[in-house]
Enzyme design. Structure first.
Site, PDB file in Angstrom:
ATOM      1  CB  THR A 107      -1.127   0.686   0.967  1.00 33.77           C
ATOM      2  OG1 THR A 107      -0.239  -0.345   2.548  1.00 33.77           O
ATOM      3  CG2 THR A 107      -2.337  -0.991   1.452  1.00 33.77           C
ATOM      4  CB  THR A 183       4.509  -4.509   6.437  1.00 35.78           C
ATOM      5  OG1 THR A 183       3.229  -4.213   5.969  1.00 35.78           O
ATOM      6  CG2 THR A 183       4.915  -2.604   5.660  1.00 35.78           C
ATOM      7  CG  ASP A 184       1.772  -9.245   5.878  1.00 42.37           C
ATOM      8  OD1 ASP A 184       1.668  -7.977   6.846  1.00 42.37           O
ATOM      9  OD2 ASP A 184      -0.477  -9.510   5.671  1.00 42.37           O
ATOM     10  CE  LYS A 262       3.008  -5.880   9.202  1.00 46.30           C
ATOM     11  NZ  LYS A 262       1.729  -6.767   8.427  1.00 46.30           N
TER      12      LYS A 262
END
Lengths: 447, 632
Positions: A107, A183-184, A262
Site C-alpha cells: 500500500t 510490510t507482511d 514485523k
C-alpha cells in the site's frame, strides 16, 4: 471501462443487471415495492452474495439493494467516469541526487479508486511526484514497477529479481535505491537483499506503510520521504528497512535488513530491530547514526551481486507434542536445509531426536534459532542443547529465525557442499550476528 | 428587527446528531465515556490531504497542511484503544447501535436499507485520527408529523463521533480522542421548514422520538443540531453544532438577519459602483506608521519582530462596521477569515478607529500611506509577513464576495446563537467506501422482530404518563420532553416517592438549578436513584432535593449521604423536632400567651427556618398545633 463492465456481480443480480443493459458507472433507477433508489452502479466485492446490487447515491452514500423477482432496474444515464487528474508536477531539480524507487506492491505507493474503494498501484515518477510533491526537493526520482504483489505472495524468485534490478540501478550510478514493499514479508526480503547485495556502494532502503495511502493519516508519504532522503544522502551503504519509530509522525528509523522483524499486526511502529539497535534515525529532517559499526557510503565501491536462493529450505517451529514426521516429510521431499525454531535457549523435545539425527545423516543442514525472538541461544547449558549440538545441529546464536531461513536459502544457493554451507552459515555477512547482546536495545530520542 | 419569514422565503433543514447510550463505541469495544484527568498517552500526527474522487484536493485542507499544522492527540487507556488511534483496523459495526438506528428509522416510517455500507467521509481538521469519519445510511425516506404538517426525513444514519478539541498552541492543535467513536445517530430532514419556530418544533419532535428508544445519551454535547438555511438571493449556509434546542430558532433568526443585511451591503456596494477588479491583493508594509504606537497589540507584535501590513478596500468606508446581526459586523466576518487563513489573532480596520490605543494621527497617517480617501477602508494586521499576507488575502477575498451578497460557506454556531466562519463549503461527495468493515445485510426476519417490539411513540407515552402517574398535562409534557423521562419511571417505580415530586424535581428543579449555573448534567442516574430512595424512606425531606442536587452537580463522584452530611441535612428525629418546637414556644412565650393558637403562623415561620429540609412541613404543623393546644 475494460473488463470491469459488471465486476463482482454473479447470479440473480448479474442477470438482472444484464437484462437492464447496465454497466459499472451507469446511473440506475431501481424500483422495488414502491421504493425507488437512484445512484451509480458500483462494483461488488467478489465475496458478496448474488442477491444485492450496490448503488452510490447522490449524497455520496453506498447502499445495497436486494433484487427480488419484481425489482425493476432502469438505466437512466451514464455516470461521469472519474479520472485521475494529478496536480501540476513540481519542477525537477537536476542537480539533486538520483534515486530509484522500485515498486513491488503493497500500500506504500498506491492510490485509491474513490469510486470503488479499490487500491491501485500508482508508481510512475509522475504519480509519485503528484502524490508526494516534496520528493522533488530531495532527489530526482527514477521510478519503476518491478511487480505488483501483496507481500505474502512474494517468493525467493522475486528476491532474485529485485536484487538484479537494484544492481542494474546501482550500475546506472544512482545515489541510492528505495524499494516499496508490502510490510507482511518485508523483513524476509530485507534479509534476502542483505545477503544478495554485498559490498554495497550506496544505501538500499526498503519502505512500507501500515495505513493505506488513501487516508489522510497514512504513514506512506512520511516513510517514503524518509526512505528517499536516506537513499539520497545517508552516510551508510547497507540494506535497511525504513518505518515509523513510534505511533507519532515524528521519527523514522532505519532497521538493519537482517535484524528487522514485523512485531505488530497493525501499528505504524510494527517493525523493531531485534537484538540490535536501529542503524539510524531521521527526525525533523535530520539523519543521525545510532551505531558506529556500519558500512559507509562509497560510490566507487564495486557491488557484488549474489542473487541465488535455494527454495528447498524450511522453517519449522517446534511446539509441545510435535509429530517428528514433520521433519521426516521435509527430508523425504528433498529439502536440503531445515531451520528449527526451538524453545528457549535452543531446544526441541527429545522425541524429535531420531528424526533430527536422520536428517543430518542424509546431509540436510539442520540449524537452530529461538522462538523467543529476543535473546541468544545457549545450547551448552542443558543436556538437550548439548545433545542437539552433538548430532550436528548448527546454532545460530542471536540470529532471527526468519533471517536464518533466508540465509540458509541463500547459502544453499551459493554452494551445494555441506561443510562449505555450514561455514558460510556461521560467517557474519551482513550483521546478522551481533557480537554482544546489549542490555539497552532501544535508544530513545537521544539527539 | 421583525422578519416575515414567509415573505423572505426562508427554507431550512435540520440534521440532528444524537449520541447513543450503547455499552461500547461504534467500531471497537471501548466504553463511550469521556475523561477529565490529564491524558496518559499523547501522540503527534500530521494529516495529509488526499485527492478526492475527482482528483482534486480540498483547498482548505491542503492549505492547513502546507502551514505545517500538527495535531497532538490526547488519550488514556480507559476510554480508547488502538482503533481510535488509527493503529488498528475498525472492528465490526456495533450491532446494538445499528439496532437503535433501525428502531428510530421504523418509528419515523422510514425504509431500512437492505445492505448497509459504511463509508469514509473525508474530514481533515484533525478531529478524526484517520482523516475521515465513518458513516452509513441505515434507513431512508421517512416522515414525521409536526403540528399536522408532514416533515420528510431524508435519511437516518449512523456515524462515529469525532475527537474533541482541547486547545491550540501555534501550529499544534490538541484533540482528545475519548469522544472519537461514540455512536451518533444522524437524522436529516428535507428543507421544508419555513420559520425559526417551526425548526424548533421539528427538532423537539425528533428529540422525543429519539428518547422514546431509551437509548440516547443526555447532557451538554450529547445532541448537536446542524442547520441548513437559505433565502432567495442569499445562499445555502450550513451551520454546525447547535448544542441547545432553545438555540435552534435563535440561530435561524440571526442567520436570516445576517443574510438580509449582507444583501443590503451588496446593494449599497452596487450603488457605490465598485468592481471586483478594484479590490486588489496589494499589501503594503505600514510598520513605520506605528513606530511610536501606544496600541498594546501592535507594540507587542513589533517587539517580537513582526510587522504591520495593510490592504486598501476602495469605497468600503462605513460598511465594515455595519452590524449584520447582534454583535456580528462585516468586519468580524473578515476577521474570522483572516484568523482561519492567516492564523492571525485578529484584524484592525479604519471603520473602528481611532480605538485600541491607535490615535487619530496614526489613522490619518495610515490612510495617507495607503493613498486612501474618506470613501475607502483600510484593513491591517500585525504579524509575520507570511501570516499577514494570507490574512489580508482572505480579507480582500471576503470583500470581493460582499459584492455578490452572501458567500456559501460552512459556519459554526456560537453559544449566543450567532455564527462564525468555519471553512469553505466542502465539495460534493467526499465519500468512499470503508473497505475494512464488510457491508451488513438487514434481513426481513430481523426487521419483523424489531417491528414487533417498537417502543411507544411520544403521544402514547404522554397519555400513559397522565394516566399511570396522575400527572397533570403540563408536568406530563415536561417529563416527555425531558432527557430524564426514562429515569422518571424507574424512580417512581422503585423509590416510593410521589410521581409529582419526582416529575417536578427532574424538570422544573433541574431547569432552575441549570439557570443558576449548576452543571446538573453531571448528576448520574445512580445518584438520582439514591437521592429519591432517601426521600422515599423518610431519611431526607423532599424540600432538600434542590440543595442535594446542586451539591451533587459540583461533586461528581460523591454519594447522597456525603451530600446530606456536607449540607447539614437529614431528617430530624421526633425528639429533636419536639425540642425545636418547645424552644420556639418558650422563646416566644409572650406571643403565645397573648394570641394562643393564633400564634401558629408566626411560630411556624420561625421553626421552619431551622427545620426546612430536615422535617416535613406537615409533621411540624401537626406537632406545633398539638403543643399550642397544650399551652392554651
Amino acid at each position: 471501462m475494460n473488463k470491469e463492465t459488471l465486476s463482482g456481480y454473479k447470479g440473480d443480480a448479474l442477470q438482472a443487471l444484464k437484462k437492464a443493459g447496465a454497466e459499472i458507472g451507469d446511473i440506475l433507477r431501481v424500483t422495488k415495492d414502491d421504493r425507488t433508489y437512484e445512484g451509480i452502479l458500483i462494483p461488488r466485492s467478489e465475496n458478496g452474495n448474488h442477491k444485492h446490487i450496490v448503488l452510490k447515491m447522490r449524497n455520496g452514500y453506498n447502499v445495497g439493494v436486494q433484487i427480488t423477482p419484481t425489482t425493476k432496474i432502469e438505466r437512466i444515464g451514464v455516470g461521469a467516469k472519474p479520472t485521475f487528474q494529478p496536480p501540476p508536477l513540481p519542477k525537477q531539480k537536476e542537480n539533486l541526487p538520483k534515486v530509484a524507487i522500485l515498486s513491488t506492491g503493497g500500500t506504500i505507493a498506491s492510490r485509491v479508486d474513490y469510486r470503488t474503494g479499490g487500491v491501485r498501484p500508482a508508481l510512475t515518477a509522475n504519480d509519485l511526484y503528484s502524490v508526494v510533491p516534496e520528493l522533488a526537493d530531495i532527489a530526482v526520482i527514477d521510478a519503476e514497477i518491478v511487480f505488483s504483489l501483496f507481500s505474502e505472495n512474494i517468493t525467493p524468485k522475486h528476491w532474485t529479481e529485485i536484487s538484479k534490478n537494484v544492481a542494474k540501478h546501482i550500475e546506472k550510478g544512482k545515489s541510492g535505491i528505495v524499494i516499496a514493499h508490502g510490510t507482511d514479508t518485508l523483513g524476509y526480503t530485507a534479509a534476502a537483499l542483505s545477503f544478495a547485495l554485498q559490498n554495497l556502494p550506496v544505501p538500499v532502503v526498503l519502505v512500507g506503510s501500515q495505513r493505506s495511502a488513501d487516508r489522510p493519516s497514512s504513514d506512506a508519504a512520511t516513510n517514503l520521504l524518509g526512505a528517499v532522503q536516506a537513499a539520497a544522502t545517508a552516510p551508510f551503504a547497507e540494506v535497511v528497512v525504513c518505518m515509523h519509530e513510534s505511533i507519532s509522525d515524528e521519527a523514522i528509523v532505519f532497521h538493519r535488513g537482517t535484524k528487522a522483524r514485523k512485531c505488530h499486526t497493525s501499528r505504524r511502529d510494527a517493525f523493531k530491530s531485534i537484538n540490535a539497535l536501529p542503524v539510524a534515525r531521521l527526525r525533523d529532517g535530520k539523519l543521525s547514526m545510532l551505531v558506529e559499526d556500519y558500512n559507509k557510503r562509497e560510490s566507487n565501491r564495486k557491488l557484488v551481486l549474489k542473487p541465488d536462493f535455494d527454495e528447498k529450505v524450511a522453517l519449522v517451529k517446534f511446539y509441545p507434542g510435535m509429530n517428528p514426521k514433520t521433519i521426516d516429510w521435509h527430508v523425504e521431499n528433498g529439502y536440503k536445509g531445515i531451520v528449527l525454531e526451538g524453545t528457549g535457549l535452543g531446544h526441541v523435545g527429545n522425541h524429535l531426536f531420531p528424526a533430527v539425527r536422520k536428517a543430518i545423516e542424509q546431509n540436510v543442514i539442520v540449524a537452530m534459532a529461538s522462538q523467543c525472538i529476543w535473546g541468544r541461544l545457549g545450547m551448552t547449558v542443558y543436556d538437550t542443547g548439548r545433545d542437539l549440538l552433538a548430532m550436528g545441529v548448527v546454532p545460530l546464536d542471536d540470529m532471527l529465525a526468519e533471517t536464518a531461513l533466508v540465509k540458509l536459502m541463500w547459502v544453499l544457493g551459493q554452494t551445494k557442499n555441506t561443510d562449505e554451507a555450514k561455514r558460510l552459515l556461521k560467517t557474519n555477512i551482513a550483521h546478522e550476528f551481533s557480537p554482544c547482546s546489549m542490555y539497552e536495545e532501544e535508544k530513545q530520542y537521544d539527539d | 428587527m421583525t422578519i416575515d419569514y414567509a415573505k423572505v422565503g426562508l427554507k431550512a433543514g435540520l440534521e440532528i446528531h444524537q449520541q447513543l447510550n450503547t455499552s461500547a463505541k461504534l467500531f471497537c469495544n471501548c466504553p463511550p465515556k469521556l475523561f477529565t484527568e490529564e491524558p496518559t498517552i499523547t501522540f503527534l500526527r500530521r494529516l495529509r490531504p488526499t485527492q478526492s474522487e475527482l482528483g482534486q484536493i480540498d483547498p482548505a485542507a491542503f492549505f492547513e497542511f502546507q502551514k505545517g499544522v500538527k495535531i497532538l492527540y490526547e488519550a488514556n487507556n480507559e476510554t480508547s484503544c488502538l482503533v481510535e488511534m488509527d493503529e488498528e483496523p475498525p472492528h465490526q459495526l456495533n450491532p446494538e447501535a445499528l439496532e437503535i438506528a433501525l428502531l428510530v428509522g421504523l418509528l419515523m416510517n422510514a425504509k431500512p436499507i437492505d445492505e448497509v455500507y459504511v463509508m469514509r467521509k473525508t474530514v481533515i481538521d484533525g478531529s478524526n485520527t484517520t482523516g475521515f469519519q465513518r458513516t452509513c445510511v441505515v434507513a431512508m425516506d421517512g416522515e414525521i408529523m409536526v403540528k399536522d404538517k408532514k416533515i420528510p426525513i431524508q435519511h437516518i444514519g449512523l456515524e462515529e463521533d469525532a475527537a474533541r478539541k482541547t486547545g491550540e498552541e501555534g501550529n499544534v492543535i490538541r484533540y482528545r480522542i475519548d469522544r472519537l467513536g461514540i455512536p451518533l445517530i444522524e437524522i436529516a430532514t428535507a428543507p421544508v421548514i419555513y420559520s425559526p419556530k417551526e425548526a424548533e418544533e421539528v427538532a423537539l419532535a425528533i428529540g422525543r422520538i429519539l428518547r422514546a428508544t431509551g437509548k440516547v445519551k443526555r447532557g451538554l454535547g450529547s445532541i448537536r443540531q446542524d442547520l441548513n438555511v437559505s433565502i432567495p438571493n442569499g445562499a445555502l449556509i450550513e451551520i454546525k453544532g447547535v448544542q441547545e434546542l432553545e438555540l435552534v430558532s435563535v440561530v435561524i433568526e440571526r442567520e436570516v438577519e445576517r443574510q438580509l443585511n449582507l444583501i443590503k451591503i451588496k446593494e449599497e456596494l452596487q450603488k457605490r459602483t465598485i468592481k471586483k477588479e478594484e479590490l486588489k491583493e496589494e499589501f503594503s508594509n505600514v510598520t513605520p506608521v506605528f513606530q511610536q504606537t501606544e496600541c498594546k497589540v501592535i507594540k507587542t507584535a513589533l517587539s517580537k519582530g513582526k510587522q504591520v501590513f495593510a490592504v486598501k478596500l476602495p469605497k468600503f468606508t462605513g460598511l465594515l462596521k455595519k452590524e449584520l446581526t447582534t454583535g456580528i459586523r462585516l468586519g468580524s466576518e473578515m476577521a474570522d477569515r483572516a484568523r482561519f487563513w492567516g492564523k492571525v489573532g485578529g484584524i484592525f480596520h479604519t471603520d473602528e478607529l481611532p480605538a485600541y490605543g491607535i490615535t487619530k494621527e496614526e489613522t490619518e497617517k495610515l490612510k495617507k500611506t495607503m493613498n486612501a480617501t474618506d470613501q475607502d477602508a483600510v484593513v491591517f494586521v500585525a504579524d509575520s509577513k507570511g501570516n499577514a499576507f494570507d490574512a489580508l488575502k482572505a480579507v480582500a477575498e471576503r470583500a470581493r464576495e460582499a459584492l455578490e451578497g452572501v458567500p456559501e460557506e460552512t459556519r459554526a454556531a456560537n453559544p449566543d446563537g450567532t455564527t462564525r466562519y468555519m471553512r469553505p463549503r466542502p465539495g460534493a461527495a467526499r465519500m468512499y467506501p470503508e473497505t475494512d468493515v464488510p457491508p451488513i445485510q438487514v434481513k426481513p426476519e430481523y426487521l419483523a422482530q424489531l417491528r414487533s417490539q417498537l417502543p411507544e411513540l411520544p403521544e402514547q407515552k404522554m397519555q400513559r404518563l397522565m394516566m399511570d402517574y396522575a400527572l397533570n398535562e403540563k408536568l406530563a409534557r415536561q417529563v416527555l420532553d425531558s432527557e430524564y423521562s426514562q429515569l422518571f419511571e424507574v424512580i417512581v417505580q422503585n423509590c416510593g416517592v410521589s410521581a409529582t415530586t419526582v416529575a417536578v424535581a427532574l424538570t422544573e428543579t433541574l431547569k432552575a438549578l441549570k439557570r443558576e449555573g449548576f452543571a446538573v448534567e453531571n448528576v448520574s442516574d445512580e445518584q438520582f436513584i439514591e437521592l429519591f430512595r432517601a426521600v422515599g424512606s423518610g431519611e431526607l425531606a423532599k424540600e432538600a432535593i434542590p440543595d442535594v442536587l446542586g451539591w451533587l452537580a459540583k461533586n461528581e463522584t460523591a454519594t447522597v449521604a456525603q451530600a446530606v452530611e456536607n449540607l447539614g441535612l437529614g431528617t430530624l428525629k421526633p425528639e429533636e423536632l419536639e425540642r425545636i418546637i418547645d424552644d420556639a414556644i418558650r422563646d416566644n412565650a409572650a406571643l403565645v400567651k397573648e394570641r394562643g393558637t393564633a400564634a401558629f403562623g408566626a411560630l411556624m415561620g420561625i421553626i421552619m427556618k431551622q427545620a426546612r429540609g430536615k422535617a416535613k412541613a406537615e409533621s411540624v404543623s401537626e406537632l406545633l398545633k398539638k403543643k399550642l393546644k397544650q399551652f392554651a
